[in-house]
Design a protein around this motif. Structure first.
Motif, PDB file in Angstrom:
ATOM      1  N   ALA A  24      -3.007  -0.378   5.356  1.00 52.45           N
ATOM      2  CA  ALA A  24      -3.195   1.051   5.096  1.00 52.45           C
ATOM      3  C   ALA A  24      -2.617   1.433   3.734  1.00 52.45           C
ATOM      4  O   ALA A  24      -3.229   2.211   2.978  1.00 52.45           O
ATOM      5  N   PHE A  25      -1.459   0.897   3.401  1.00 45.52           N
ATOM      6  CA  PHE A  25      -0.851   1.130   2.093  1.00 45.52           C
ATOM      7  C   PHE A  25      -1.767   0.614   0.986  1.00 45.52           C
ATOM      8  O   PHE A  25      -2.013   1.291  -0.016  1.00 45.52           O
ATOM      9  N   ALA A  26      -2.314  -0.580   1.172  1.00 40.48           N
ATOM     10  CA  ALA A  26      -3.187  -1.186   0.165  1.00 40.48           C
ATOM     11  C   ALA A  26      -4.454  -0.369  -0.034  1.00 40.48           C
ATOM     12  O   ALA A  26      -4.842  -0.084  -1.177  1.00 40.48           O
ATOM     13  N   GLY A  29      -3.655   2.945  -1.735  1.00 40.13           N
ATOM     14  CA  GLY A  29      -3.386   2.742  -3.159  1.00 40.13           C
ATOM     15  C   GLY A  29      -4.653   2.444  -3.944  1.00 40.13           C
ATOM     16  O   GLY A  29      -4.849   2.954  -5.052  1.00 40.13           O
ATOM     17  N   LEU A  30      -5.524   1.618  -3.377  1.00 44.64           N
ATOM     18  CA  LEU A  30      -6.791   1.287  -4.034  1.00 44.64           C
ATOM     19  C   LEU A  30      -7.663   2.527  -4.171  1.00 44.64           C
ATOM     20  O   LEU A  30      -8.254   2.767  -5.231  1.00 44.64           O
ATOM     21  N   THR A  31      -7.728   3.338  -3.127  1.00 42.00           N
ATOM     22  CA  THR A  31      -8.511   4.574  -3.178  1.00 42.00           C
ATOM     23  C   THR A  31      -7.989   5.499  -4.266  1.00 42.00           C
ATOM     24  O   THR A  31      -8.766   6.048  -5.062  1.00 42.00           O
ATOM     25  N   ASN A  32      -6.680   5.668  -4.330  1.00 43.63           N
ATOM     26  CA  ASN A  32      -6.075   6.512  -5.357  1.00 43.63           C
ATOM     27  C   ASN A  32      -6.378   5.986  -6.753  1.00 43.63           C
ATOM     28  O   ASN A  32      -6.709   6.745  -7.673  1.00 43.63           O
ATOM     29  N   TRP A  33      -6.292   4.685  -6.918  1.00 41.51           N
ATOM     30  CA  TRP A  33      -6.550   4.053  -8.217  1.00 41.51           C
ATOM     31  C   TRP A  33      -7.995   4.288  -8.655  1.00 41.51           C
ATOM     32  O   TRP A  33      -8.262   4.632  -9.804  1.00 41.51           O
ATOM     33  N   ILE A  34      -8.933   4.141  -7.741  1.00 37.85           N
ATOM     34  CA  ILE A  34     -10.348   4.355  -8.060  1.00 37.85           C
ATOM     35  C   ILE A  34     -10.614   5.825  -8.361  1.00 37.85           C
ATOM     36  O   ILE A  34     -11.335   6.153  -9.313  1.00 37.85           O
ATOM     37  N   LEU A  40     -13.283  -1.162  -9.663  1.00 38.69           N
ATOM     38  CA  LEU A  40     -13.132  -2.413  -8.929  1.00 38.69           C
ATOM     39  C   LEU A  40     -14.494  -3.083  -8.844  1.00 38.69           C
ATOM     40  O   LEU A  40     -15.420  -2.549  -8.256  1.00 38.69           O
ATOM     41  N   ASP A  41     -14.611  -4.222  -9.488  1.00 34.76           N
ATOM     42  CA  ASP A  41     -15.842  -5.003  -9.404  1.00 34.76           C
ATOM     43  C   ASP A  41     -15.474  -6.479  -9.310  1.00 34.76           C
ATOM     44  O   ASP A  41     -14.292  -6.842  -9.276  1.00 34.76           O
ATOM     45  N   ALA A  42     -16.475  -7.338  -9.246  1.00 32.70           N
ATOM     46  CA  ALA A  42     -16.225  -8.773  -9.074  1.00 32.70           C
ATOM     47  C   ALA A  42     -15.363  -9.330 -10.200  1.00 32.70           C
ATOM     48  O   ALA A  42     -14.501 -10.177  -9.958  1.00 32.70           O
ATOM     49  N   ASN A  53      -0.795   0.889  -7.372  1.00 33.02           N
ATOM     50  CA  ASN A  53       0.266   1.129  -6.402  1.00 33.02           C
ATOM     51  C   ASN A  53      -0.294   0.836  -5.009  1.00 33.02           C
ATOM     52  O   ASN A  53      -1.137   1.564  -4.523  1.00 33.02           O
ATOM     53  N   GLY A  54       0.121  -0.240  -4.405  1.00 31.57           N
ATOM     54  CA  GLY A  54      -0.348  -0.620  -3.083  1.00 31.57           C
ATOM     55  C   GLY A  54      -0.940  -2.013  -3.038  1.00 31.57           C
ATOM     56  O   GLY A  54      -1.213  -2.530  -1.964  1.00 31.57           O
ATOM     57  N   VAL A  55      -1.158  -2.630  -4.193  1.00 35.22           N
ATOM     58  CA  VAL A  55      -1.762  -3.965  -4.204  1.00 35.22           C
ATOM     59  C   VAL A  55      -0.918  -4.963  -3.407  1.00 35.22           C
ATOM     60  O   VAL A  55      -1.454  -5.881  -2.784  1.00 35.22           O
ATOM     61  N   ILE A  56       0.371  -4.730  -3.370  1.00 35.90           N
ATOM     62  CA  ILE A  56       1.250  -5.617  -2.610  1.00 35.90           C
ATOM     63  C   ILE A  56       0.907  -5.596  -1.117  1.00 35.90           C
ATOM     64  O   ILE A  56       1.129  -6.573  -0.400  1.00 35.90           O
ATOM     65  N   GLY A  57       0.321  -4.495  -0.655  1.00 37.50           N
ATOM     66  CA  GLY A  57      -0.087  -4.398   0.745  1.00 37.50           C
ATOM     67  C   GLY A  57      -1.121  -5.450   1.118  1.00 37.50           C
ATOM     68  O   GLY A  57      -1.063  -6.038   2.203  1.00 37.50           O
ATOM     69  N   PHE A  58      -2.072  -5.702   0.209  1.00 35.43           N
ATOM     70  CA  PHE A  58      -3.064  -6.753   0.469  1.00 35.43           C
ATOM     71  C   PHE A  58      -2.400  -8.127   0.515  1.00 35.43           C
ATOM     72  O   PHE A  58      -2.755  -8.973   1.345  1.00 35.43           O
ATOM     73  N   ILE A  59      -1.440  -8.334  -0.376  1.00 37.69           N
ATOM     74  CA  ILE A  59      -0.743  -9.621  -0.425  1.00 37.69           C
ATOM     75  C   ILE A  59       0.073  -9.828   0.853  1.00 37.69           C
ATOM     76  O   ILE A  59       0.015 -10.896   1.475  1.00 37.69           O
ATOM     77  N   VAL A  60       0.821  -8.803   1.256  1.00 42.02           N
ATOM     78  CA  VAL A  60       1.626  -8.885   2.476  1.00 42.02           C
ATOM     79  C   VAL A  60       0.724  -9.123   3.687  1.00 42.02           C
ATOM     80  O   VAL A  60       1.008  -9.985   4.530  1.00 42.02           O
ATOM     81  N   HIS A  61      -0.371  -8.384   3.773  1.00 41.90           N
ATOM     82  CA  HIS A  61      -1.284  -8.514   4.907  1.00 41.90           C
ATOM     83  C   HIS A  61      -1.857  -9.932   4.990  1.00 41.90           C
ATOM     84  O   HIS A  61      -1.918 -10.521   6.072  1.00 41.90           O
ATOM     85  N   GLY A  62      -2.241 -10.470   3.858  1.00 45.68           N
ATOM     86  CA  GLY A  62      -2.820 -11.812   3.846  1.00 45.68           C
ATOM     87  C   GLY A  62      -1.824 -12.904   4.188  1.00 45.68           C
ATOM     88  O   GLY A  62      -2.074 -13.736   5.058  1.00 45.68           O
ATOM     89  N   LEU A  63      -0.694 -12.906   3.506  1.00 44.52           N
ATOM     90  CA  LEU A  63       0.316 -13.943   3.757  1.00 44.52           C
ATOM     91  C   LEU A  63       0.927 -13.825   5.150  1.00 44.52           C
ATOM     92  O   LEU A  63       1.105 -14.825   5.850  1.00 44.52           O
ATOM     93  N   ASN A  64       1.242 -12.613   5.531  1.00 41.89           N
ATOM     94  CA  ASN A  64       1.833 -12.374   6.841  1.00 41.89           C
ATOM     95  C   ASN A  64       0.864 -12.799   7.949  1.00 41.89           C
ATOM     96  O   ASN A  64       1.255 -13.455   8.906  1.00 41.89           O
TER      97      ASN A  64
END
Length: 156
Positions: A24-26, A29-34, A40-42, A53-64
């Motif tokens: 949700a944080f990720a 943050g992505l929505t706010n950034w856009i 955001l593209d390929a 702000n929030g990109v770490i959320g994707f990293i945490v979600h993936g690794l966790n």
């Protein structure tokens, strides 16, 4: 060993909460950034230089989700064989199986976005299974069996 089982089961449930918060944080943050002009593209995704702000959320979600949660679920399953909790192996097995399904759904949801729906539903199921497992351990530790396994019906 029952305490270990209970703690591990509650940790799985807590990890589901952490996973939901991280994603949700990720996404927020992505929505706010856009909305503030980010694109955001390929090319951006492949460059690995995306910063918001929030990109770490994707990293945490993936690794966790790919390392920590499966490890805890595996430890729960192993402990279930020693904890001697009525139904404990079944519930730990359901937790572990759900985690395995969740990992695969998460891995393939990028190519098949509809799997994201199942991934969200699976998270709710995982939370419920983990809490049931933990509650069964509490009941076994206190000497009470869960109502469903007593073989008696409630009479009003």
């Amino acid at each position: 060993m029952r305490s270990v089982y209970r703690v591990l089961a509650y940790l799985v449930a807590l990890e589901v909460v952490i996973q939901a918060a991280a994603v949700a944080f990720a996404v927020s943050g992505l929505t706010n950034w856009i909305e503030n002009g980010g694109v955001l593209d390929a090319a951006v995704m492949q460059s690995e230089t995306i910063a918001f702000n929030g990109v770490i959320g994707f990293i945490v979600h993936g690794l966790n989700g790919q390392i920590i949660v499966p490890l805890i679920a595996l430890l729960l399953l192993i402990s279930s064989f020693f904890a001697k909790i009525p139904g404990g192996v079944l519930w730990a097995g359901l937790v572990f199986l759900t985690v395995v399904v969740q990992v695969f759904l998460g891995m393939f949801a990028g190519g098949i976005p509809e799997l994201g729906i199942l991934h969200g539903i699976g998270a709710l199921a995982l939370f419920a299974f983990a809490v049931v497992a933990a509650r069964r351990a509490e009941a076994a530790t206190s000497g009470l069996e869960p109502r469903a396994s007593r073989g008696t019906a409630d009479v009003a």
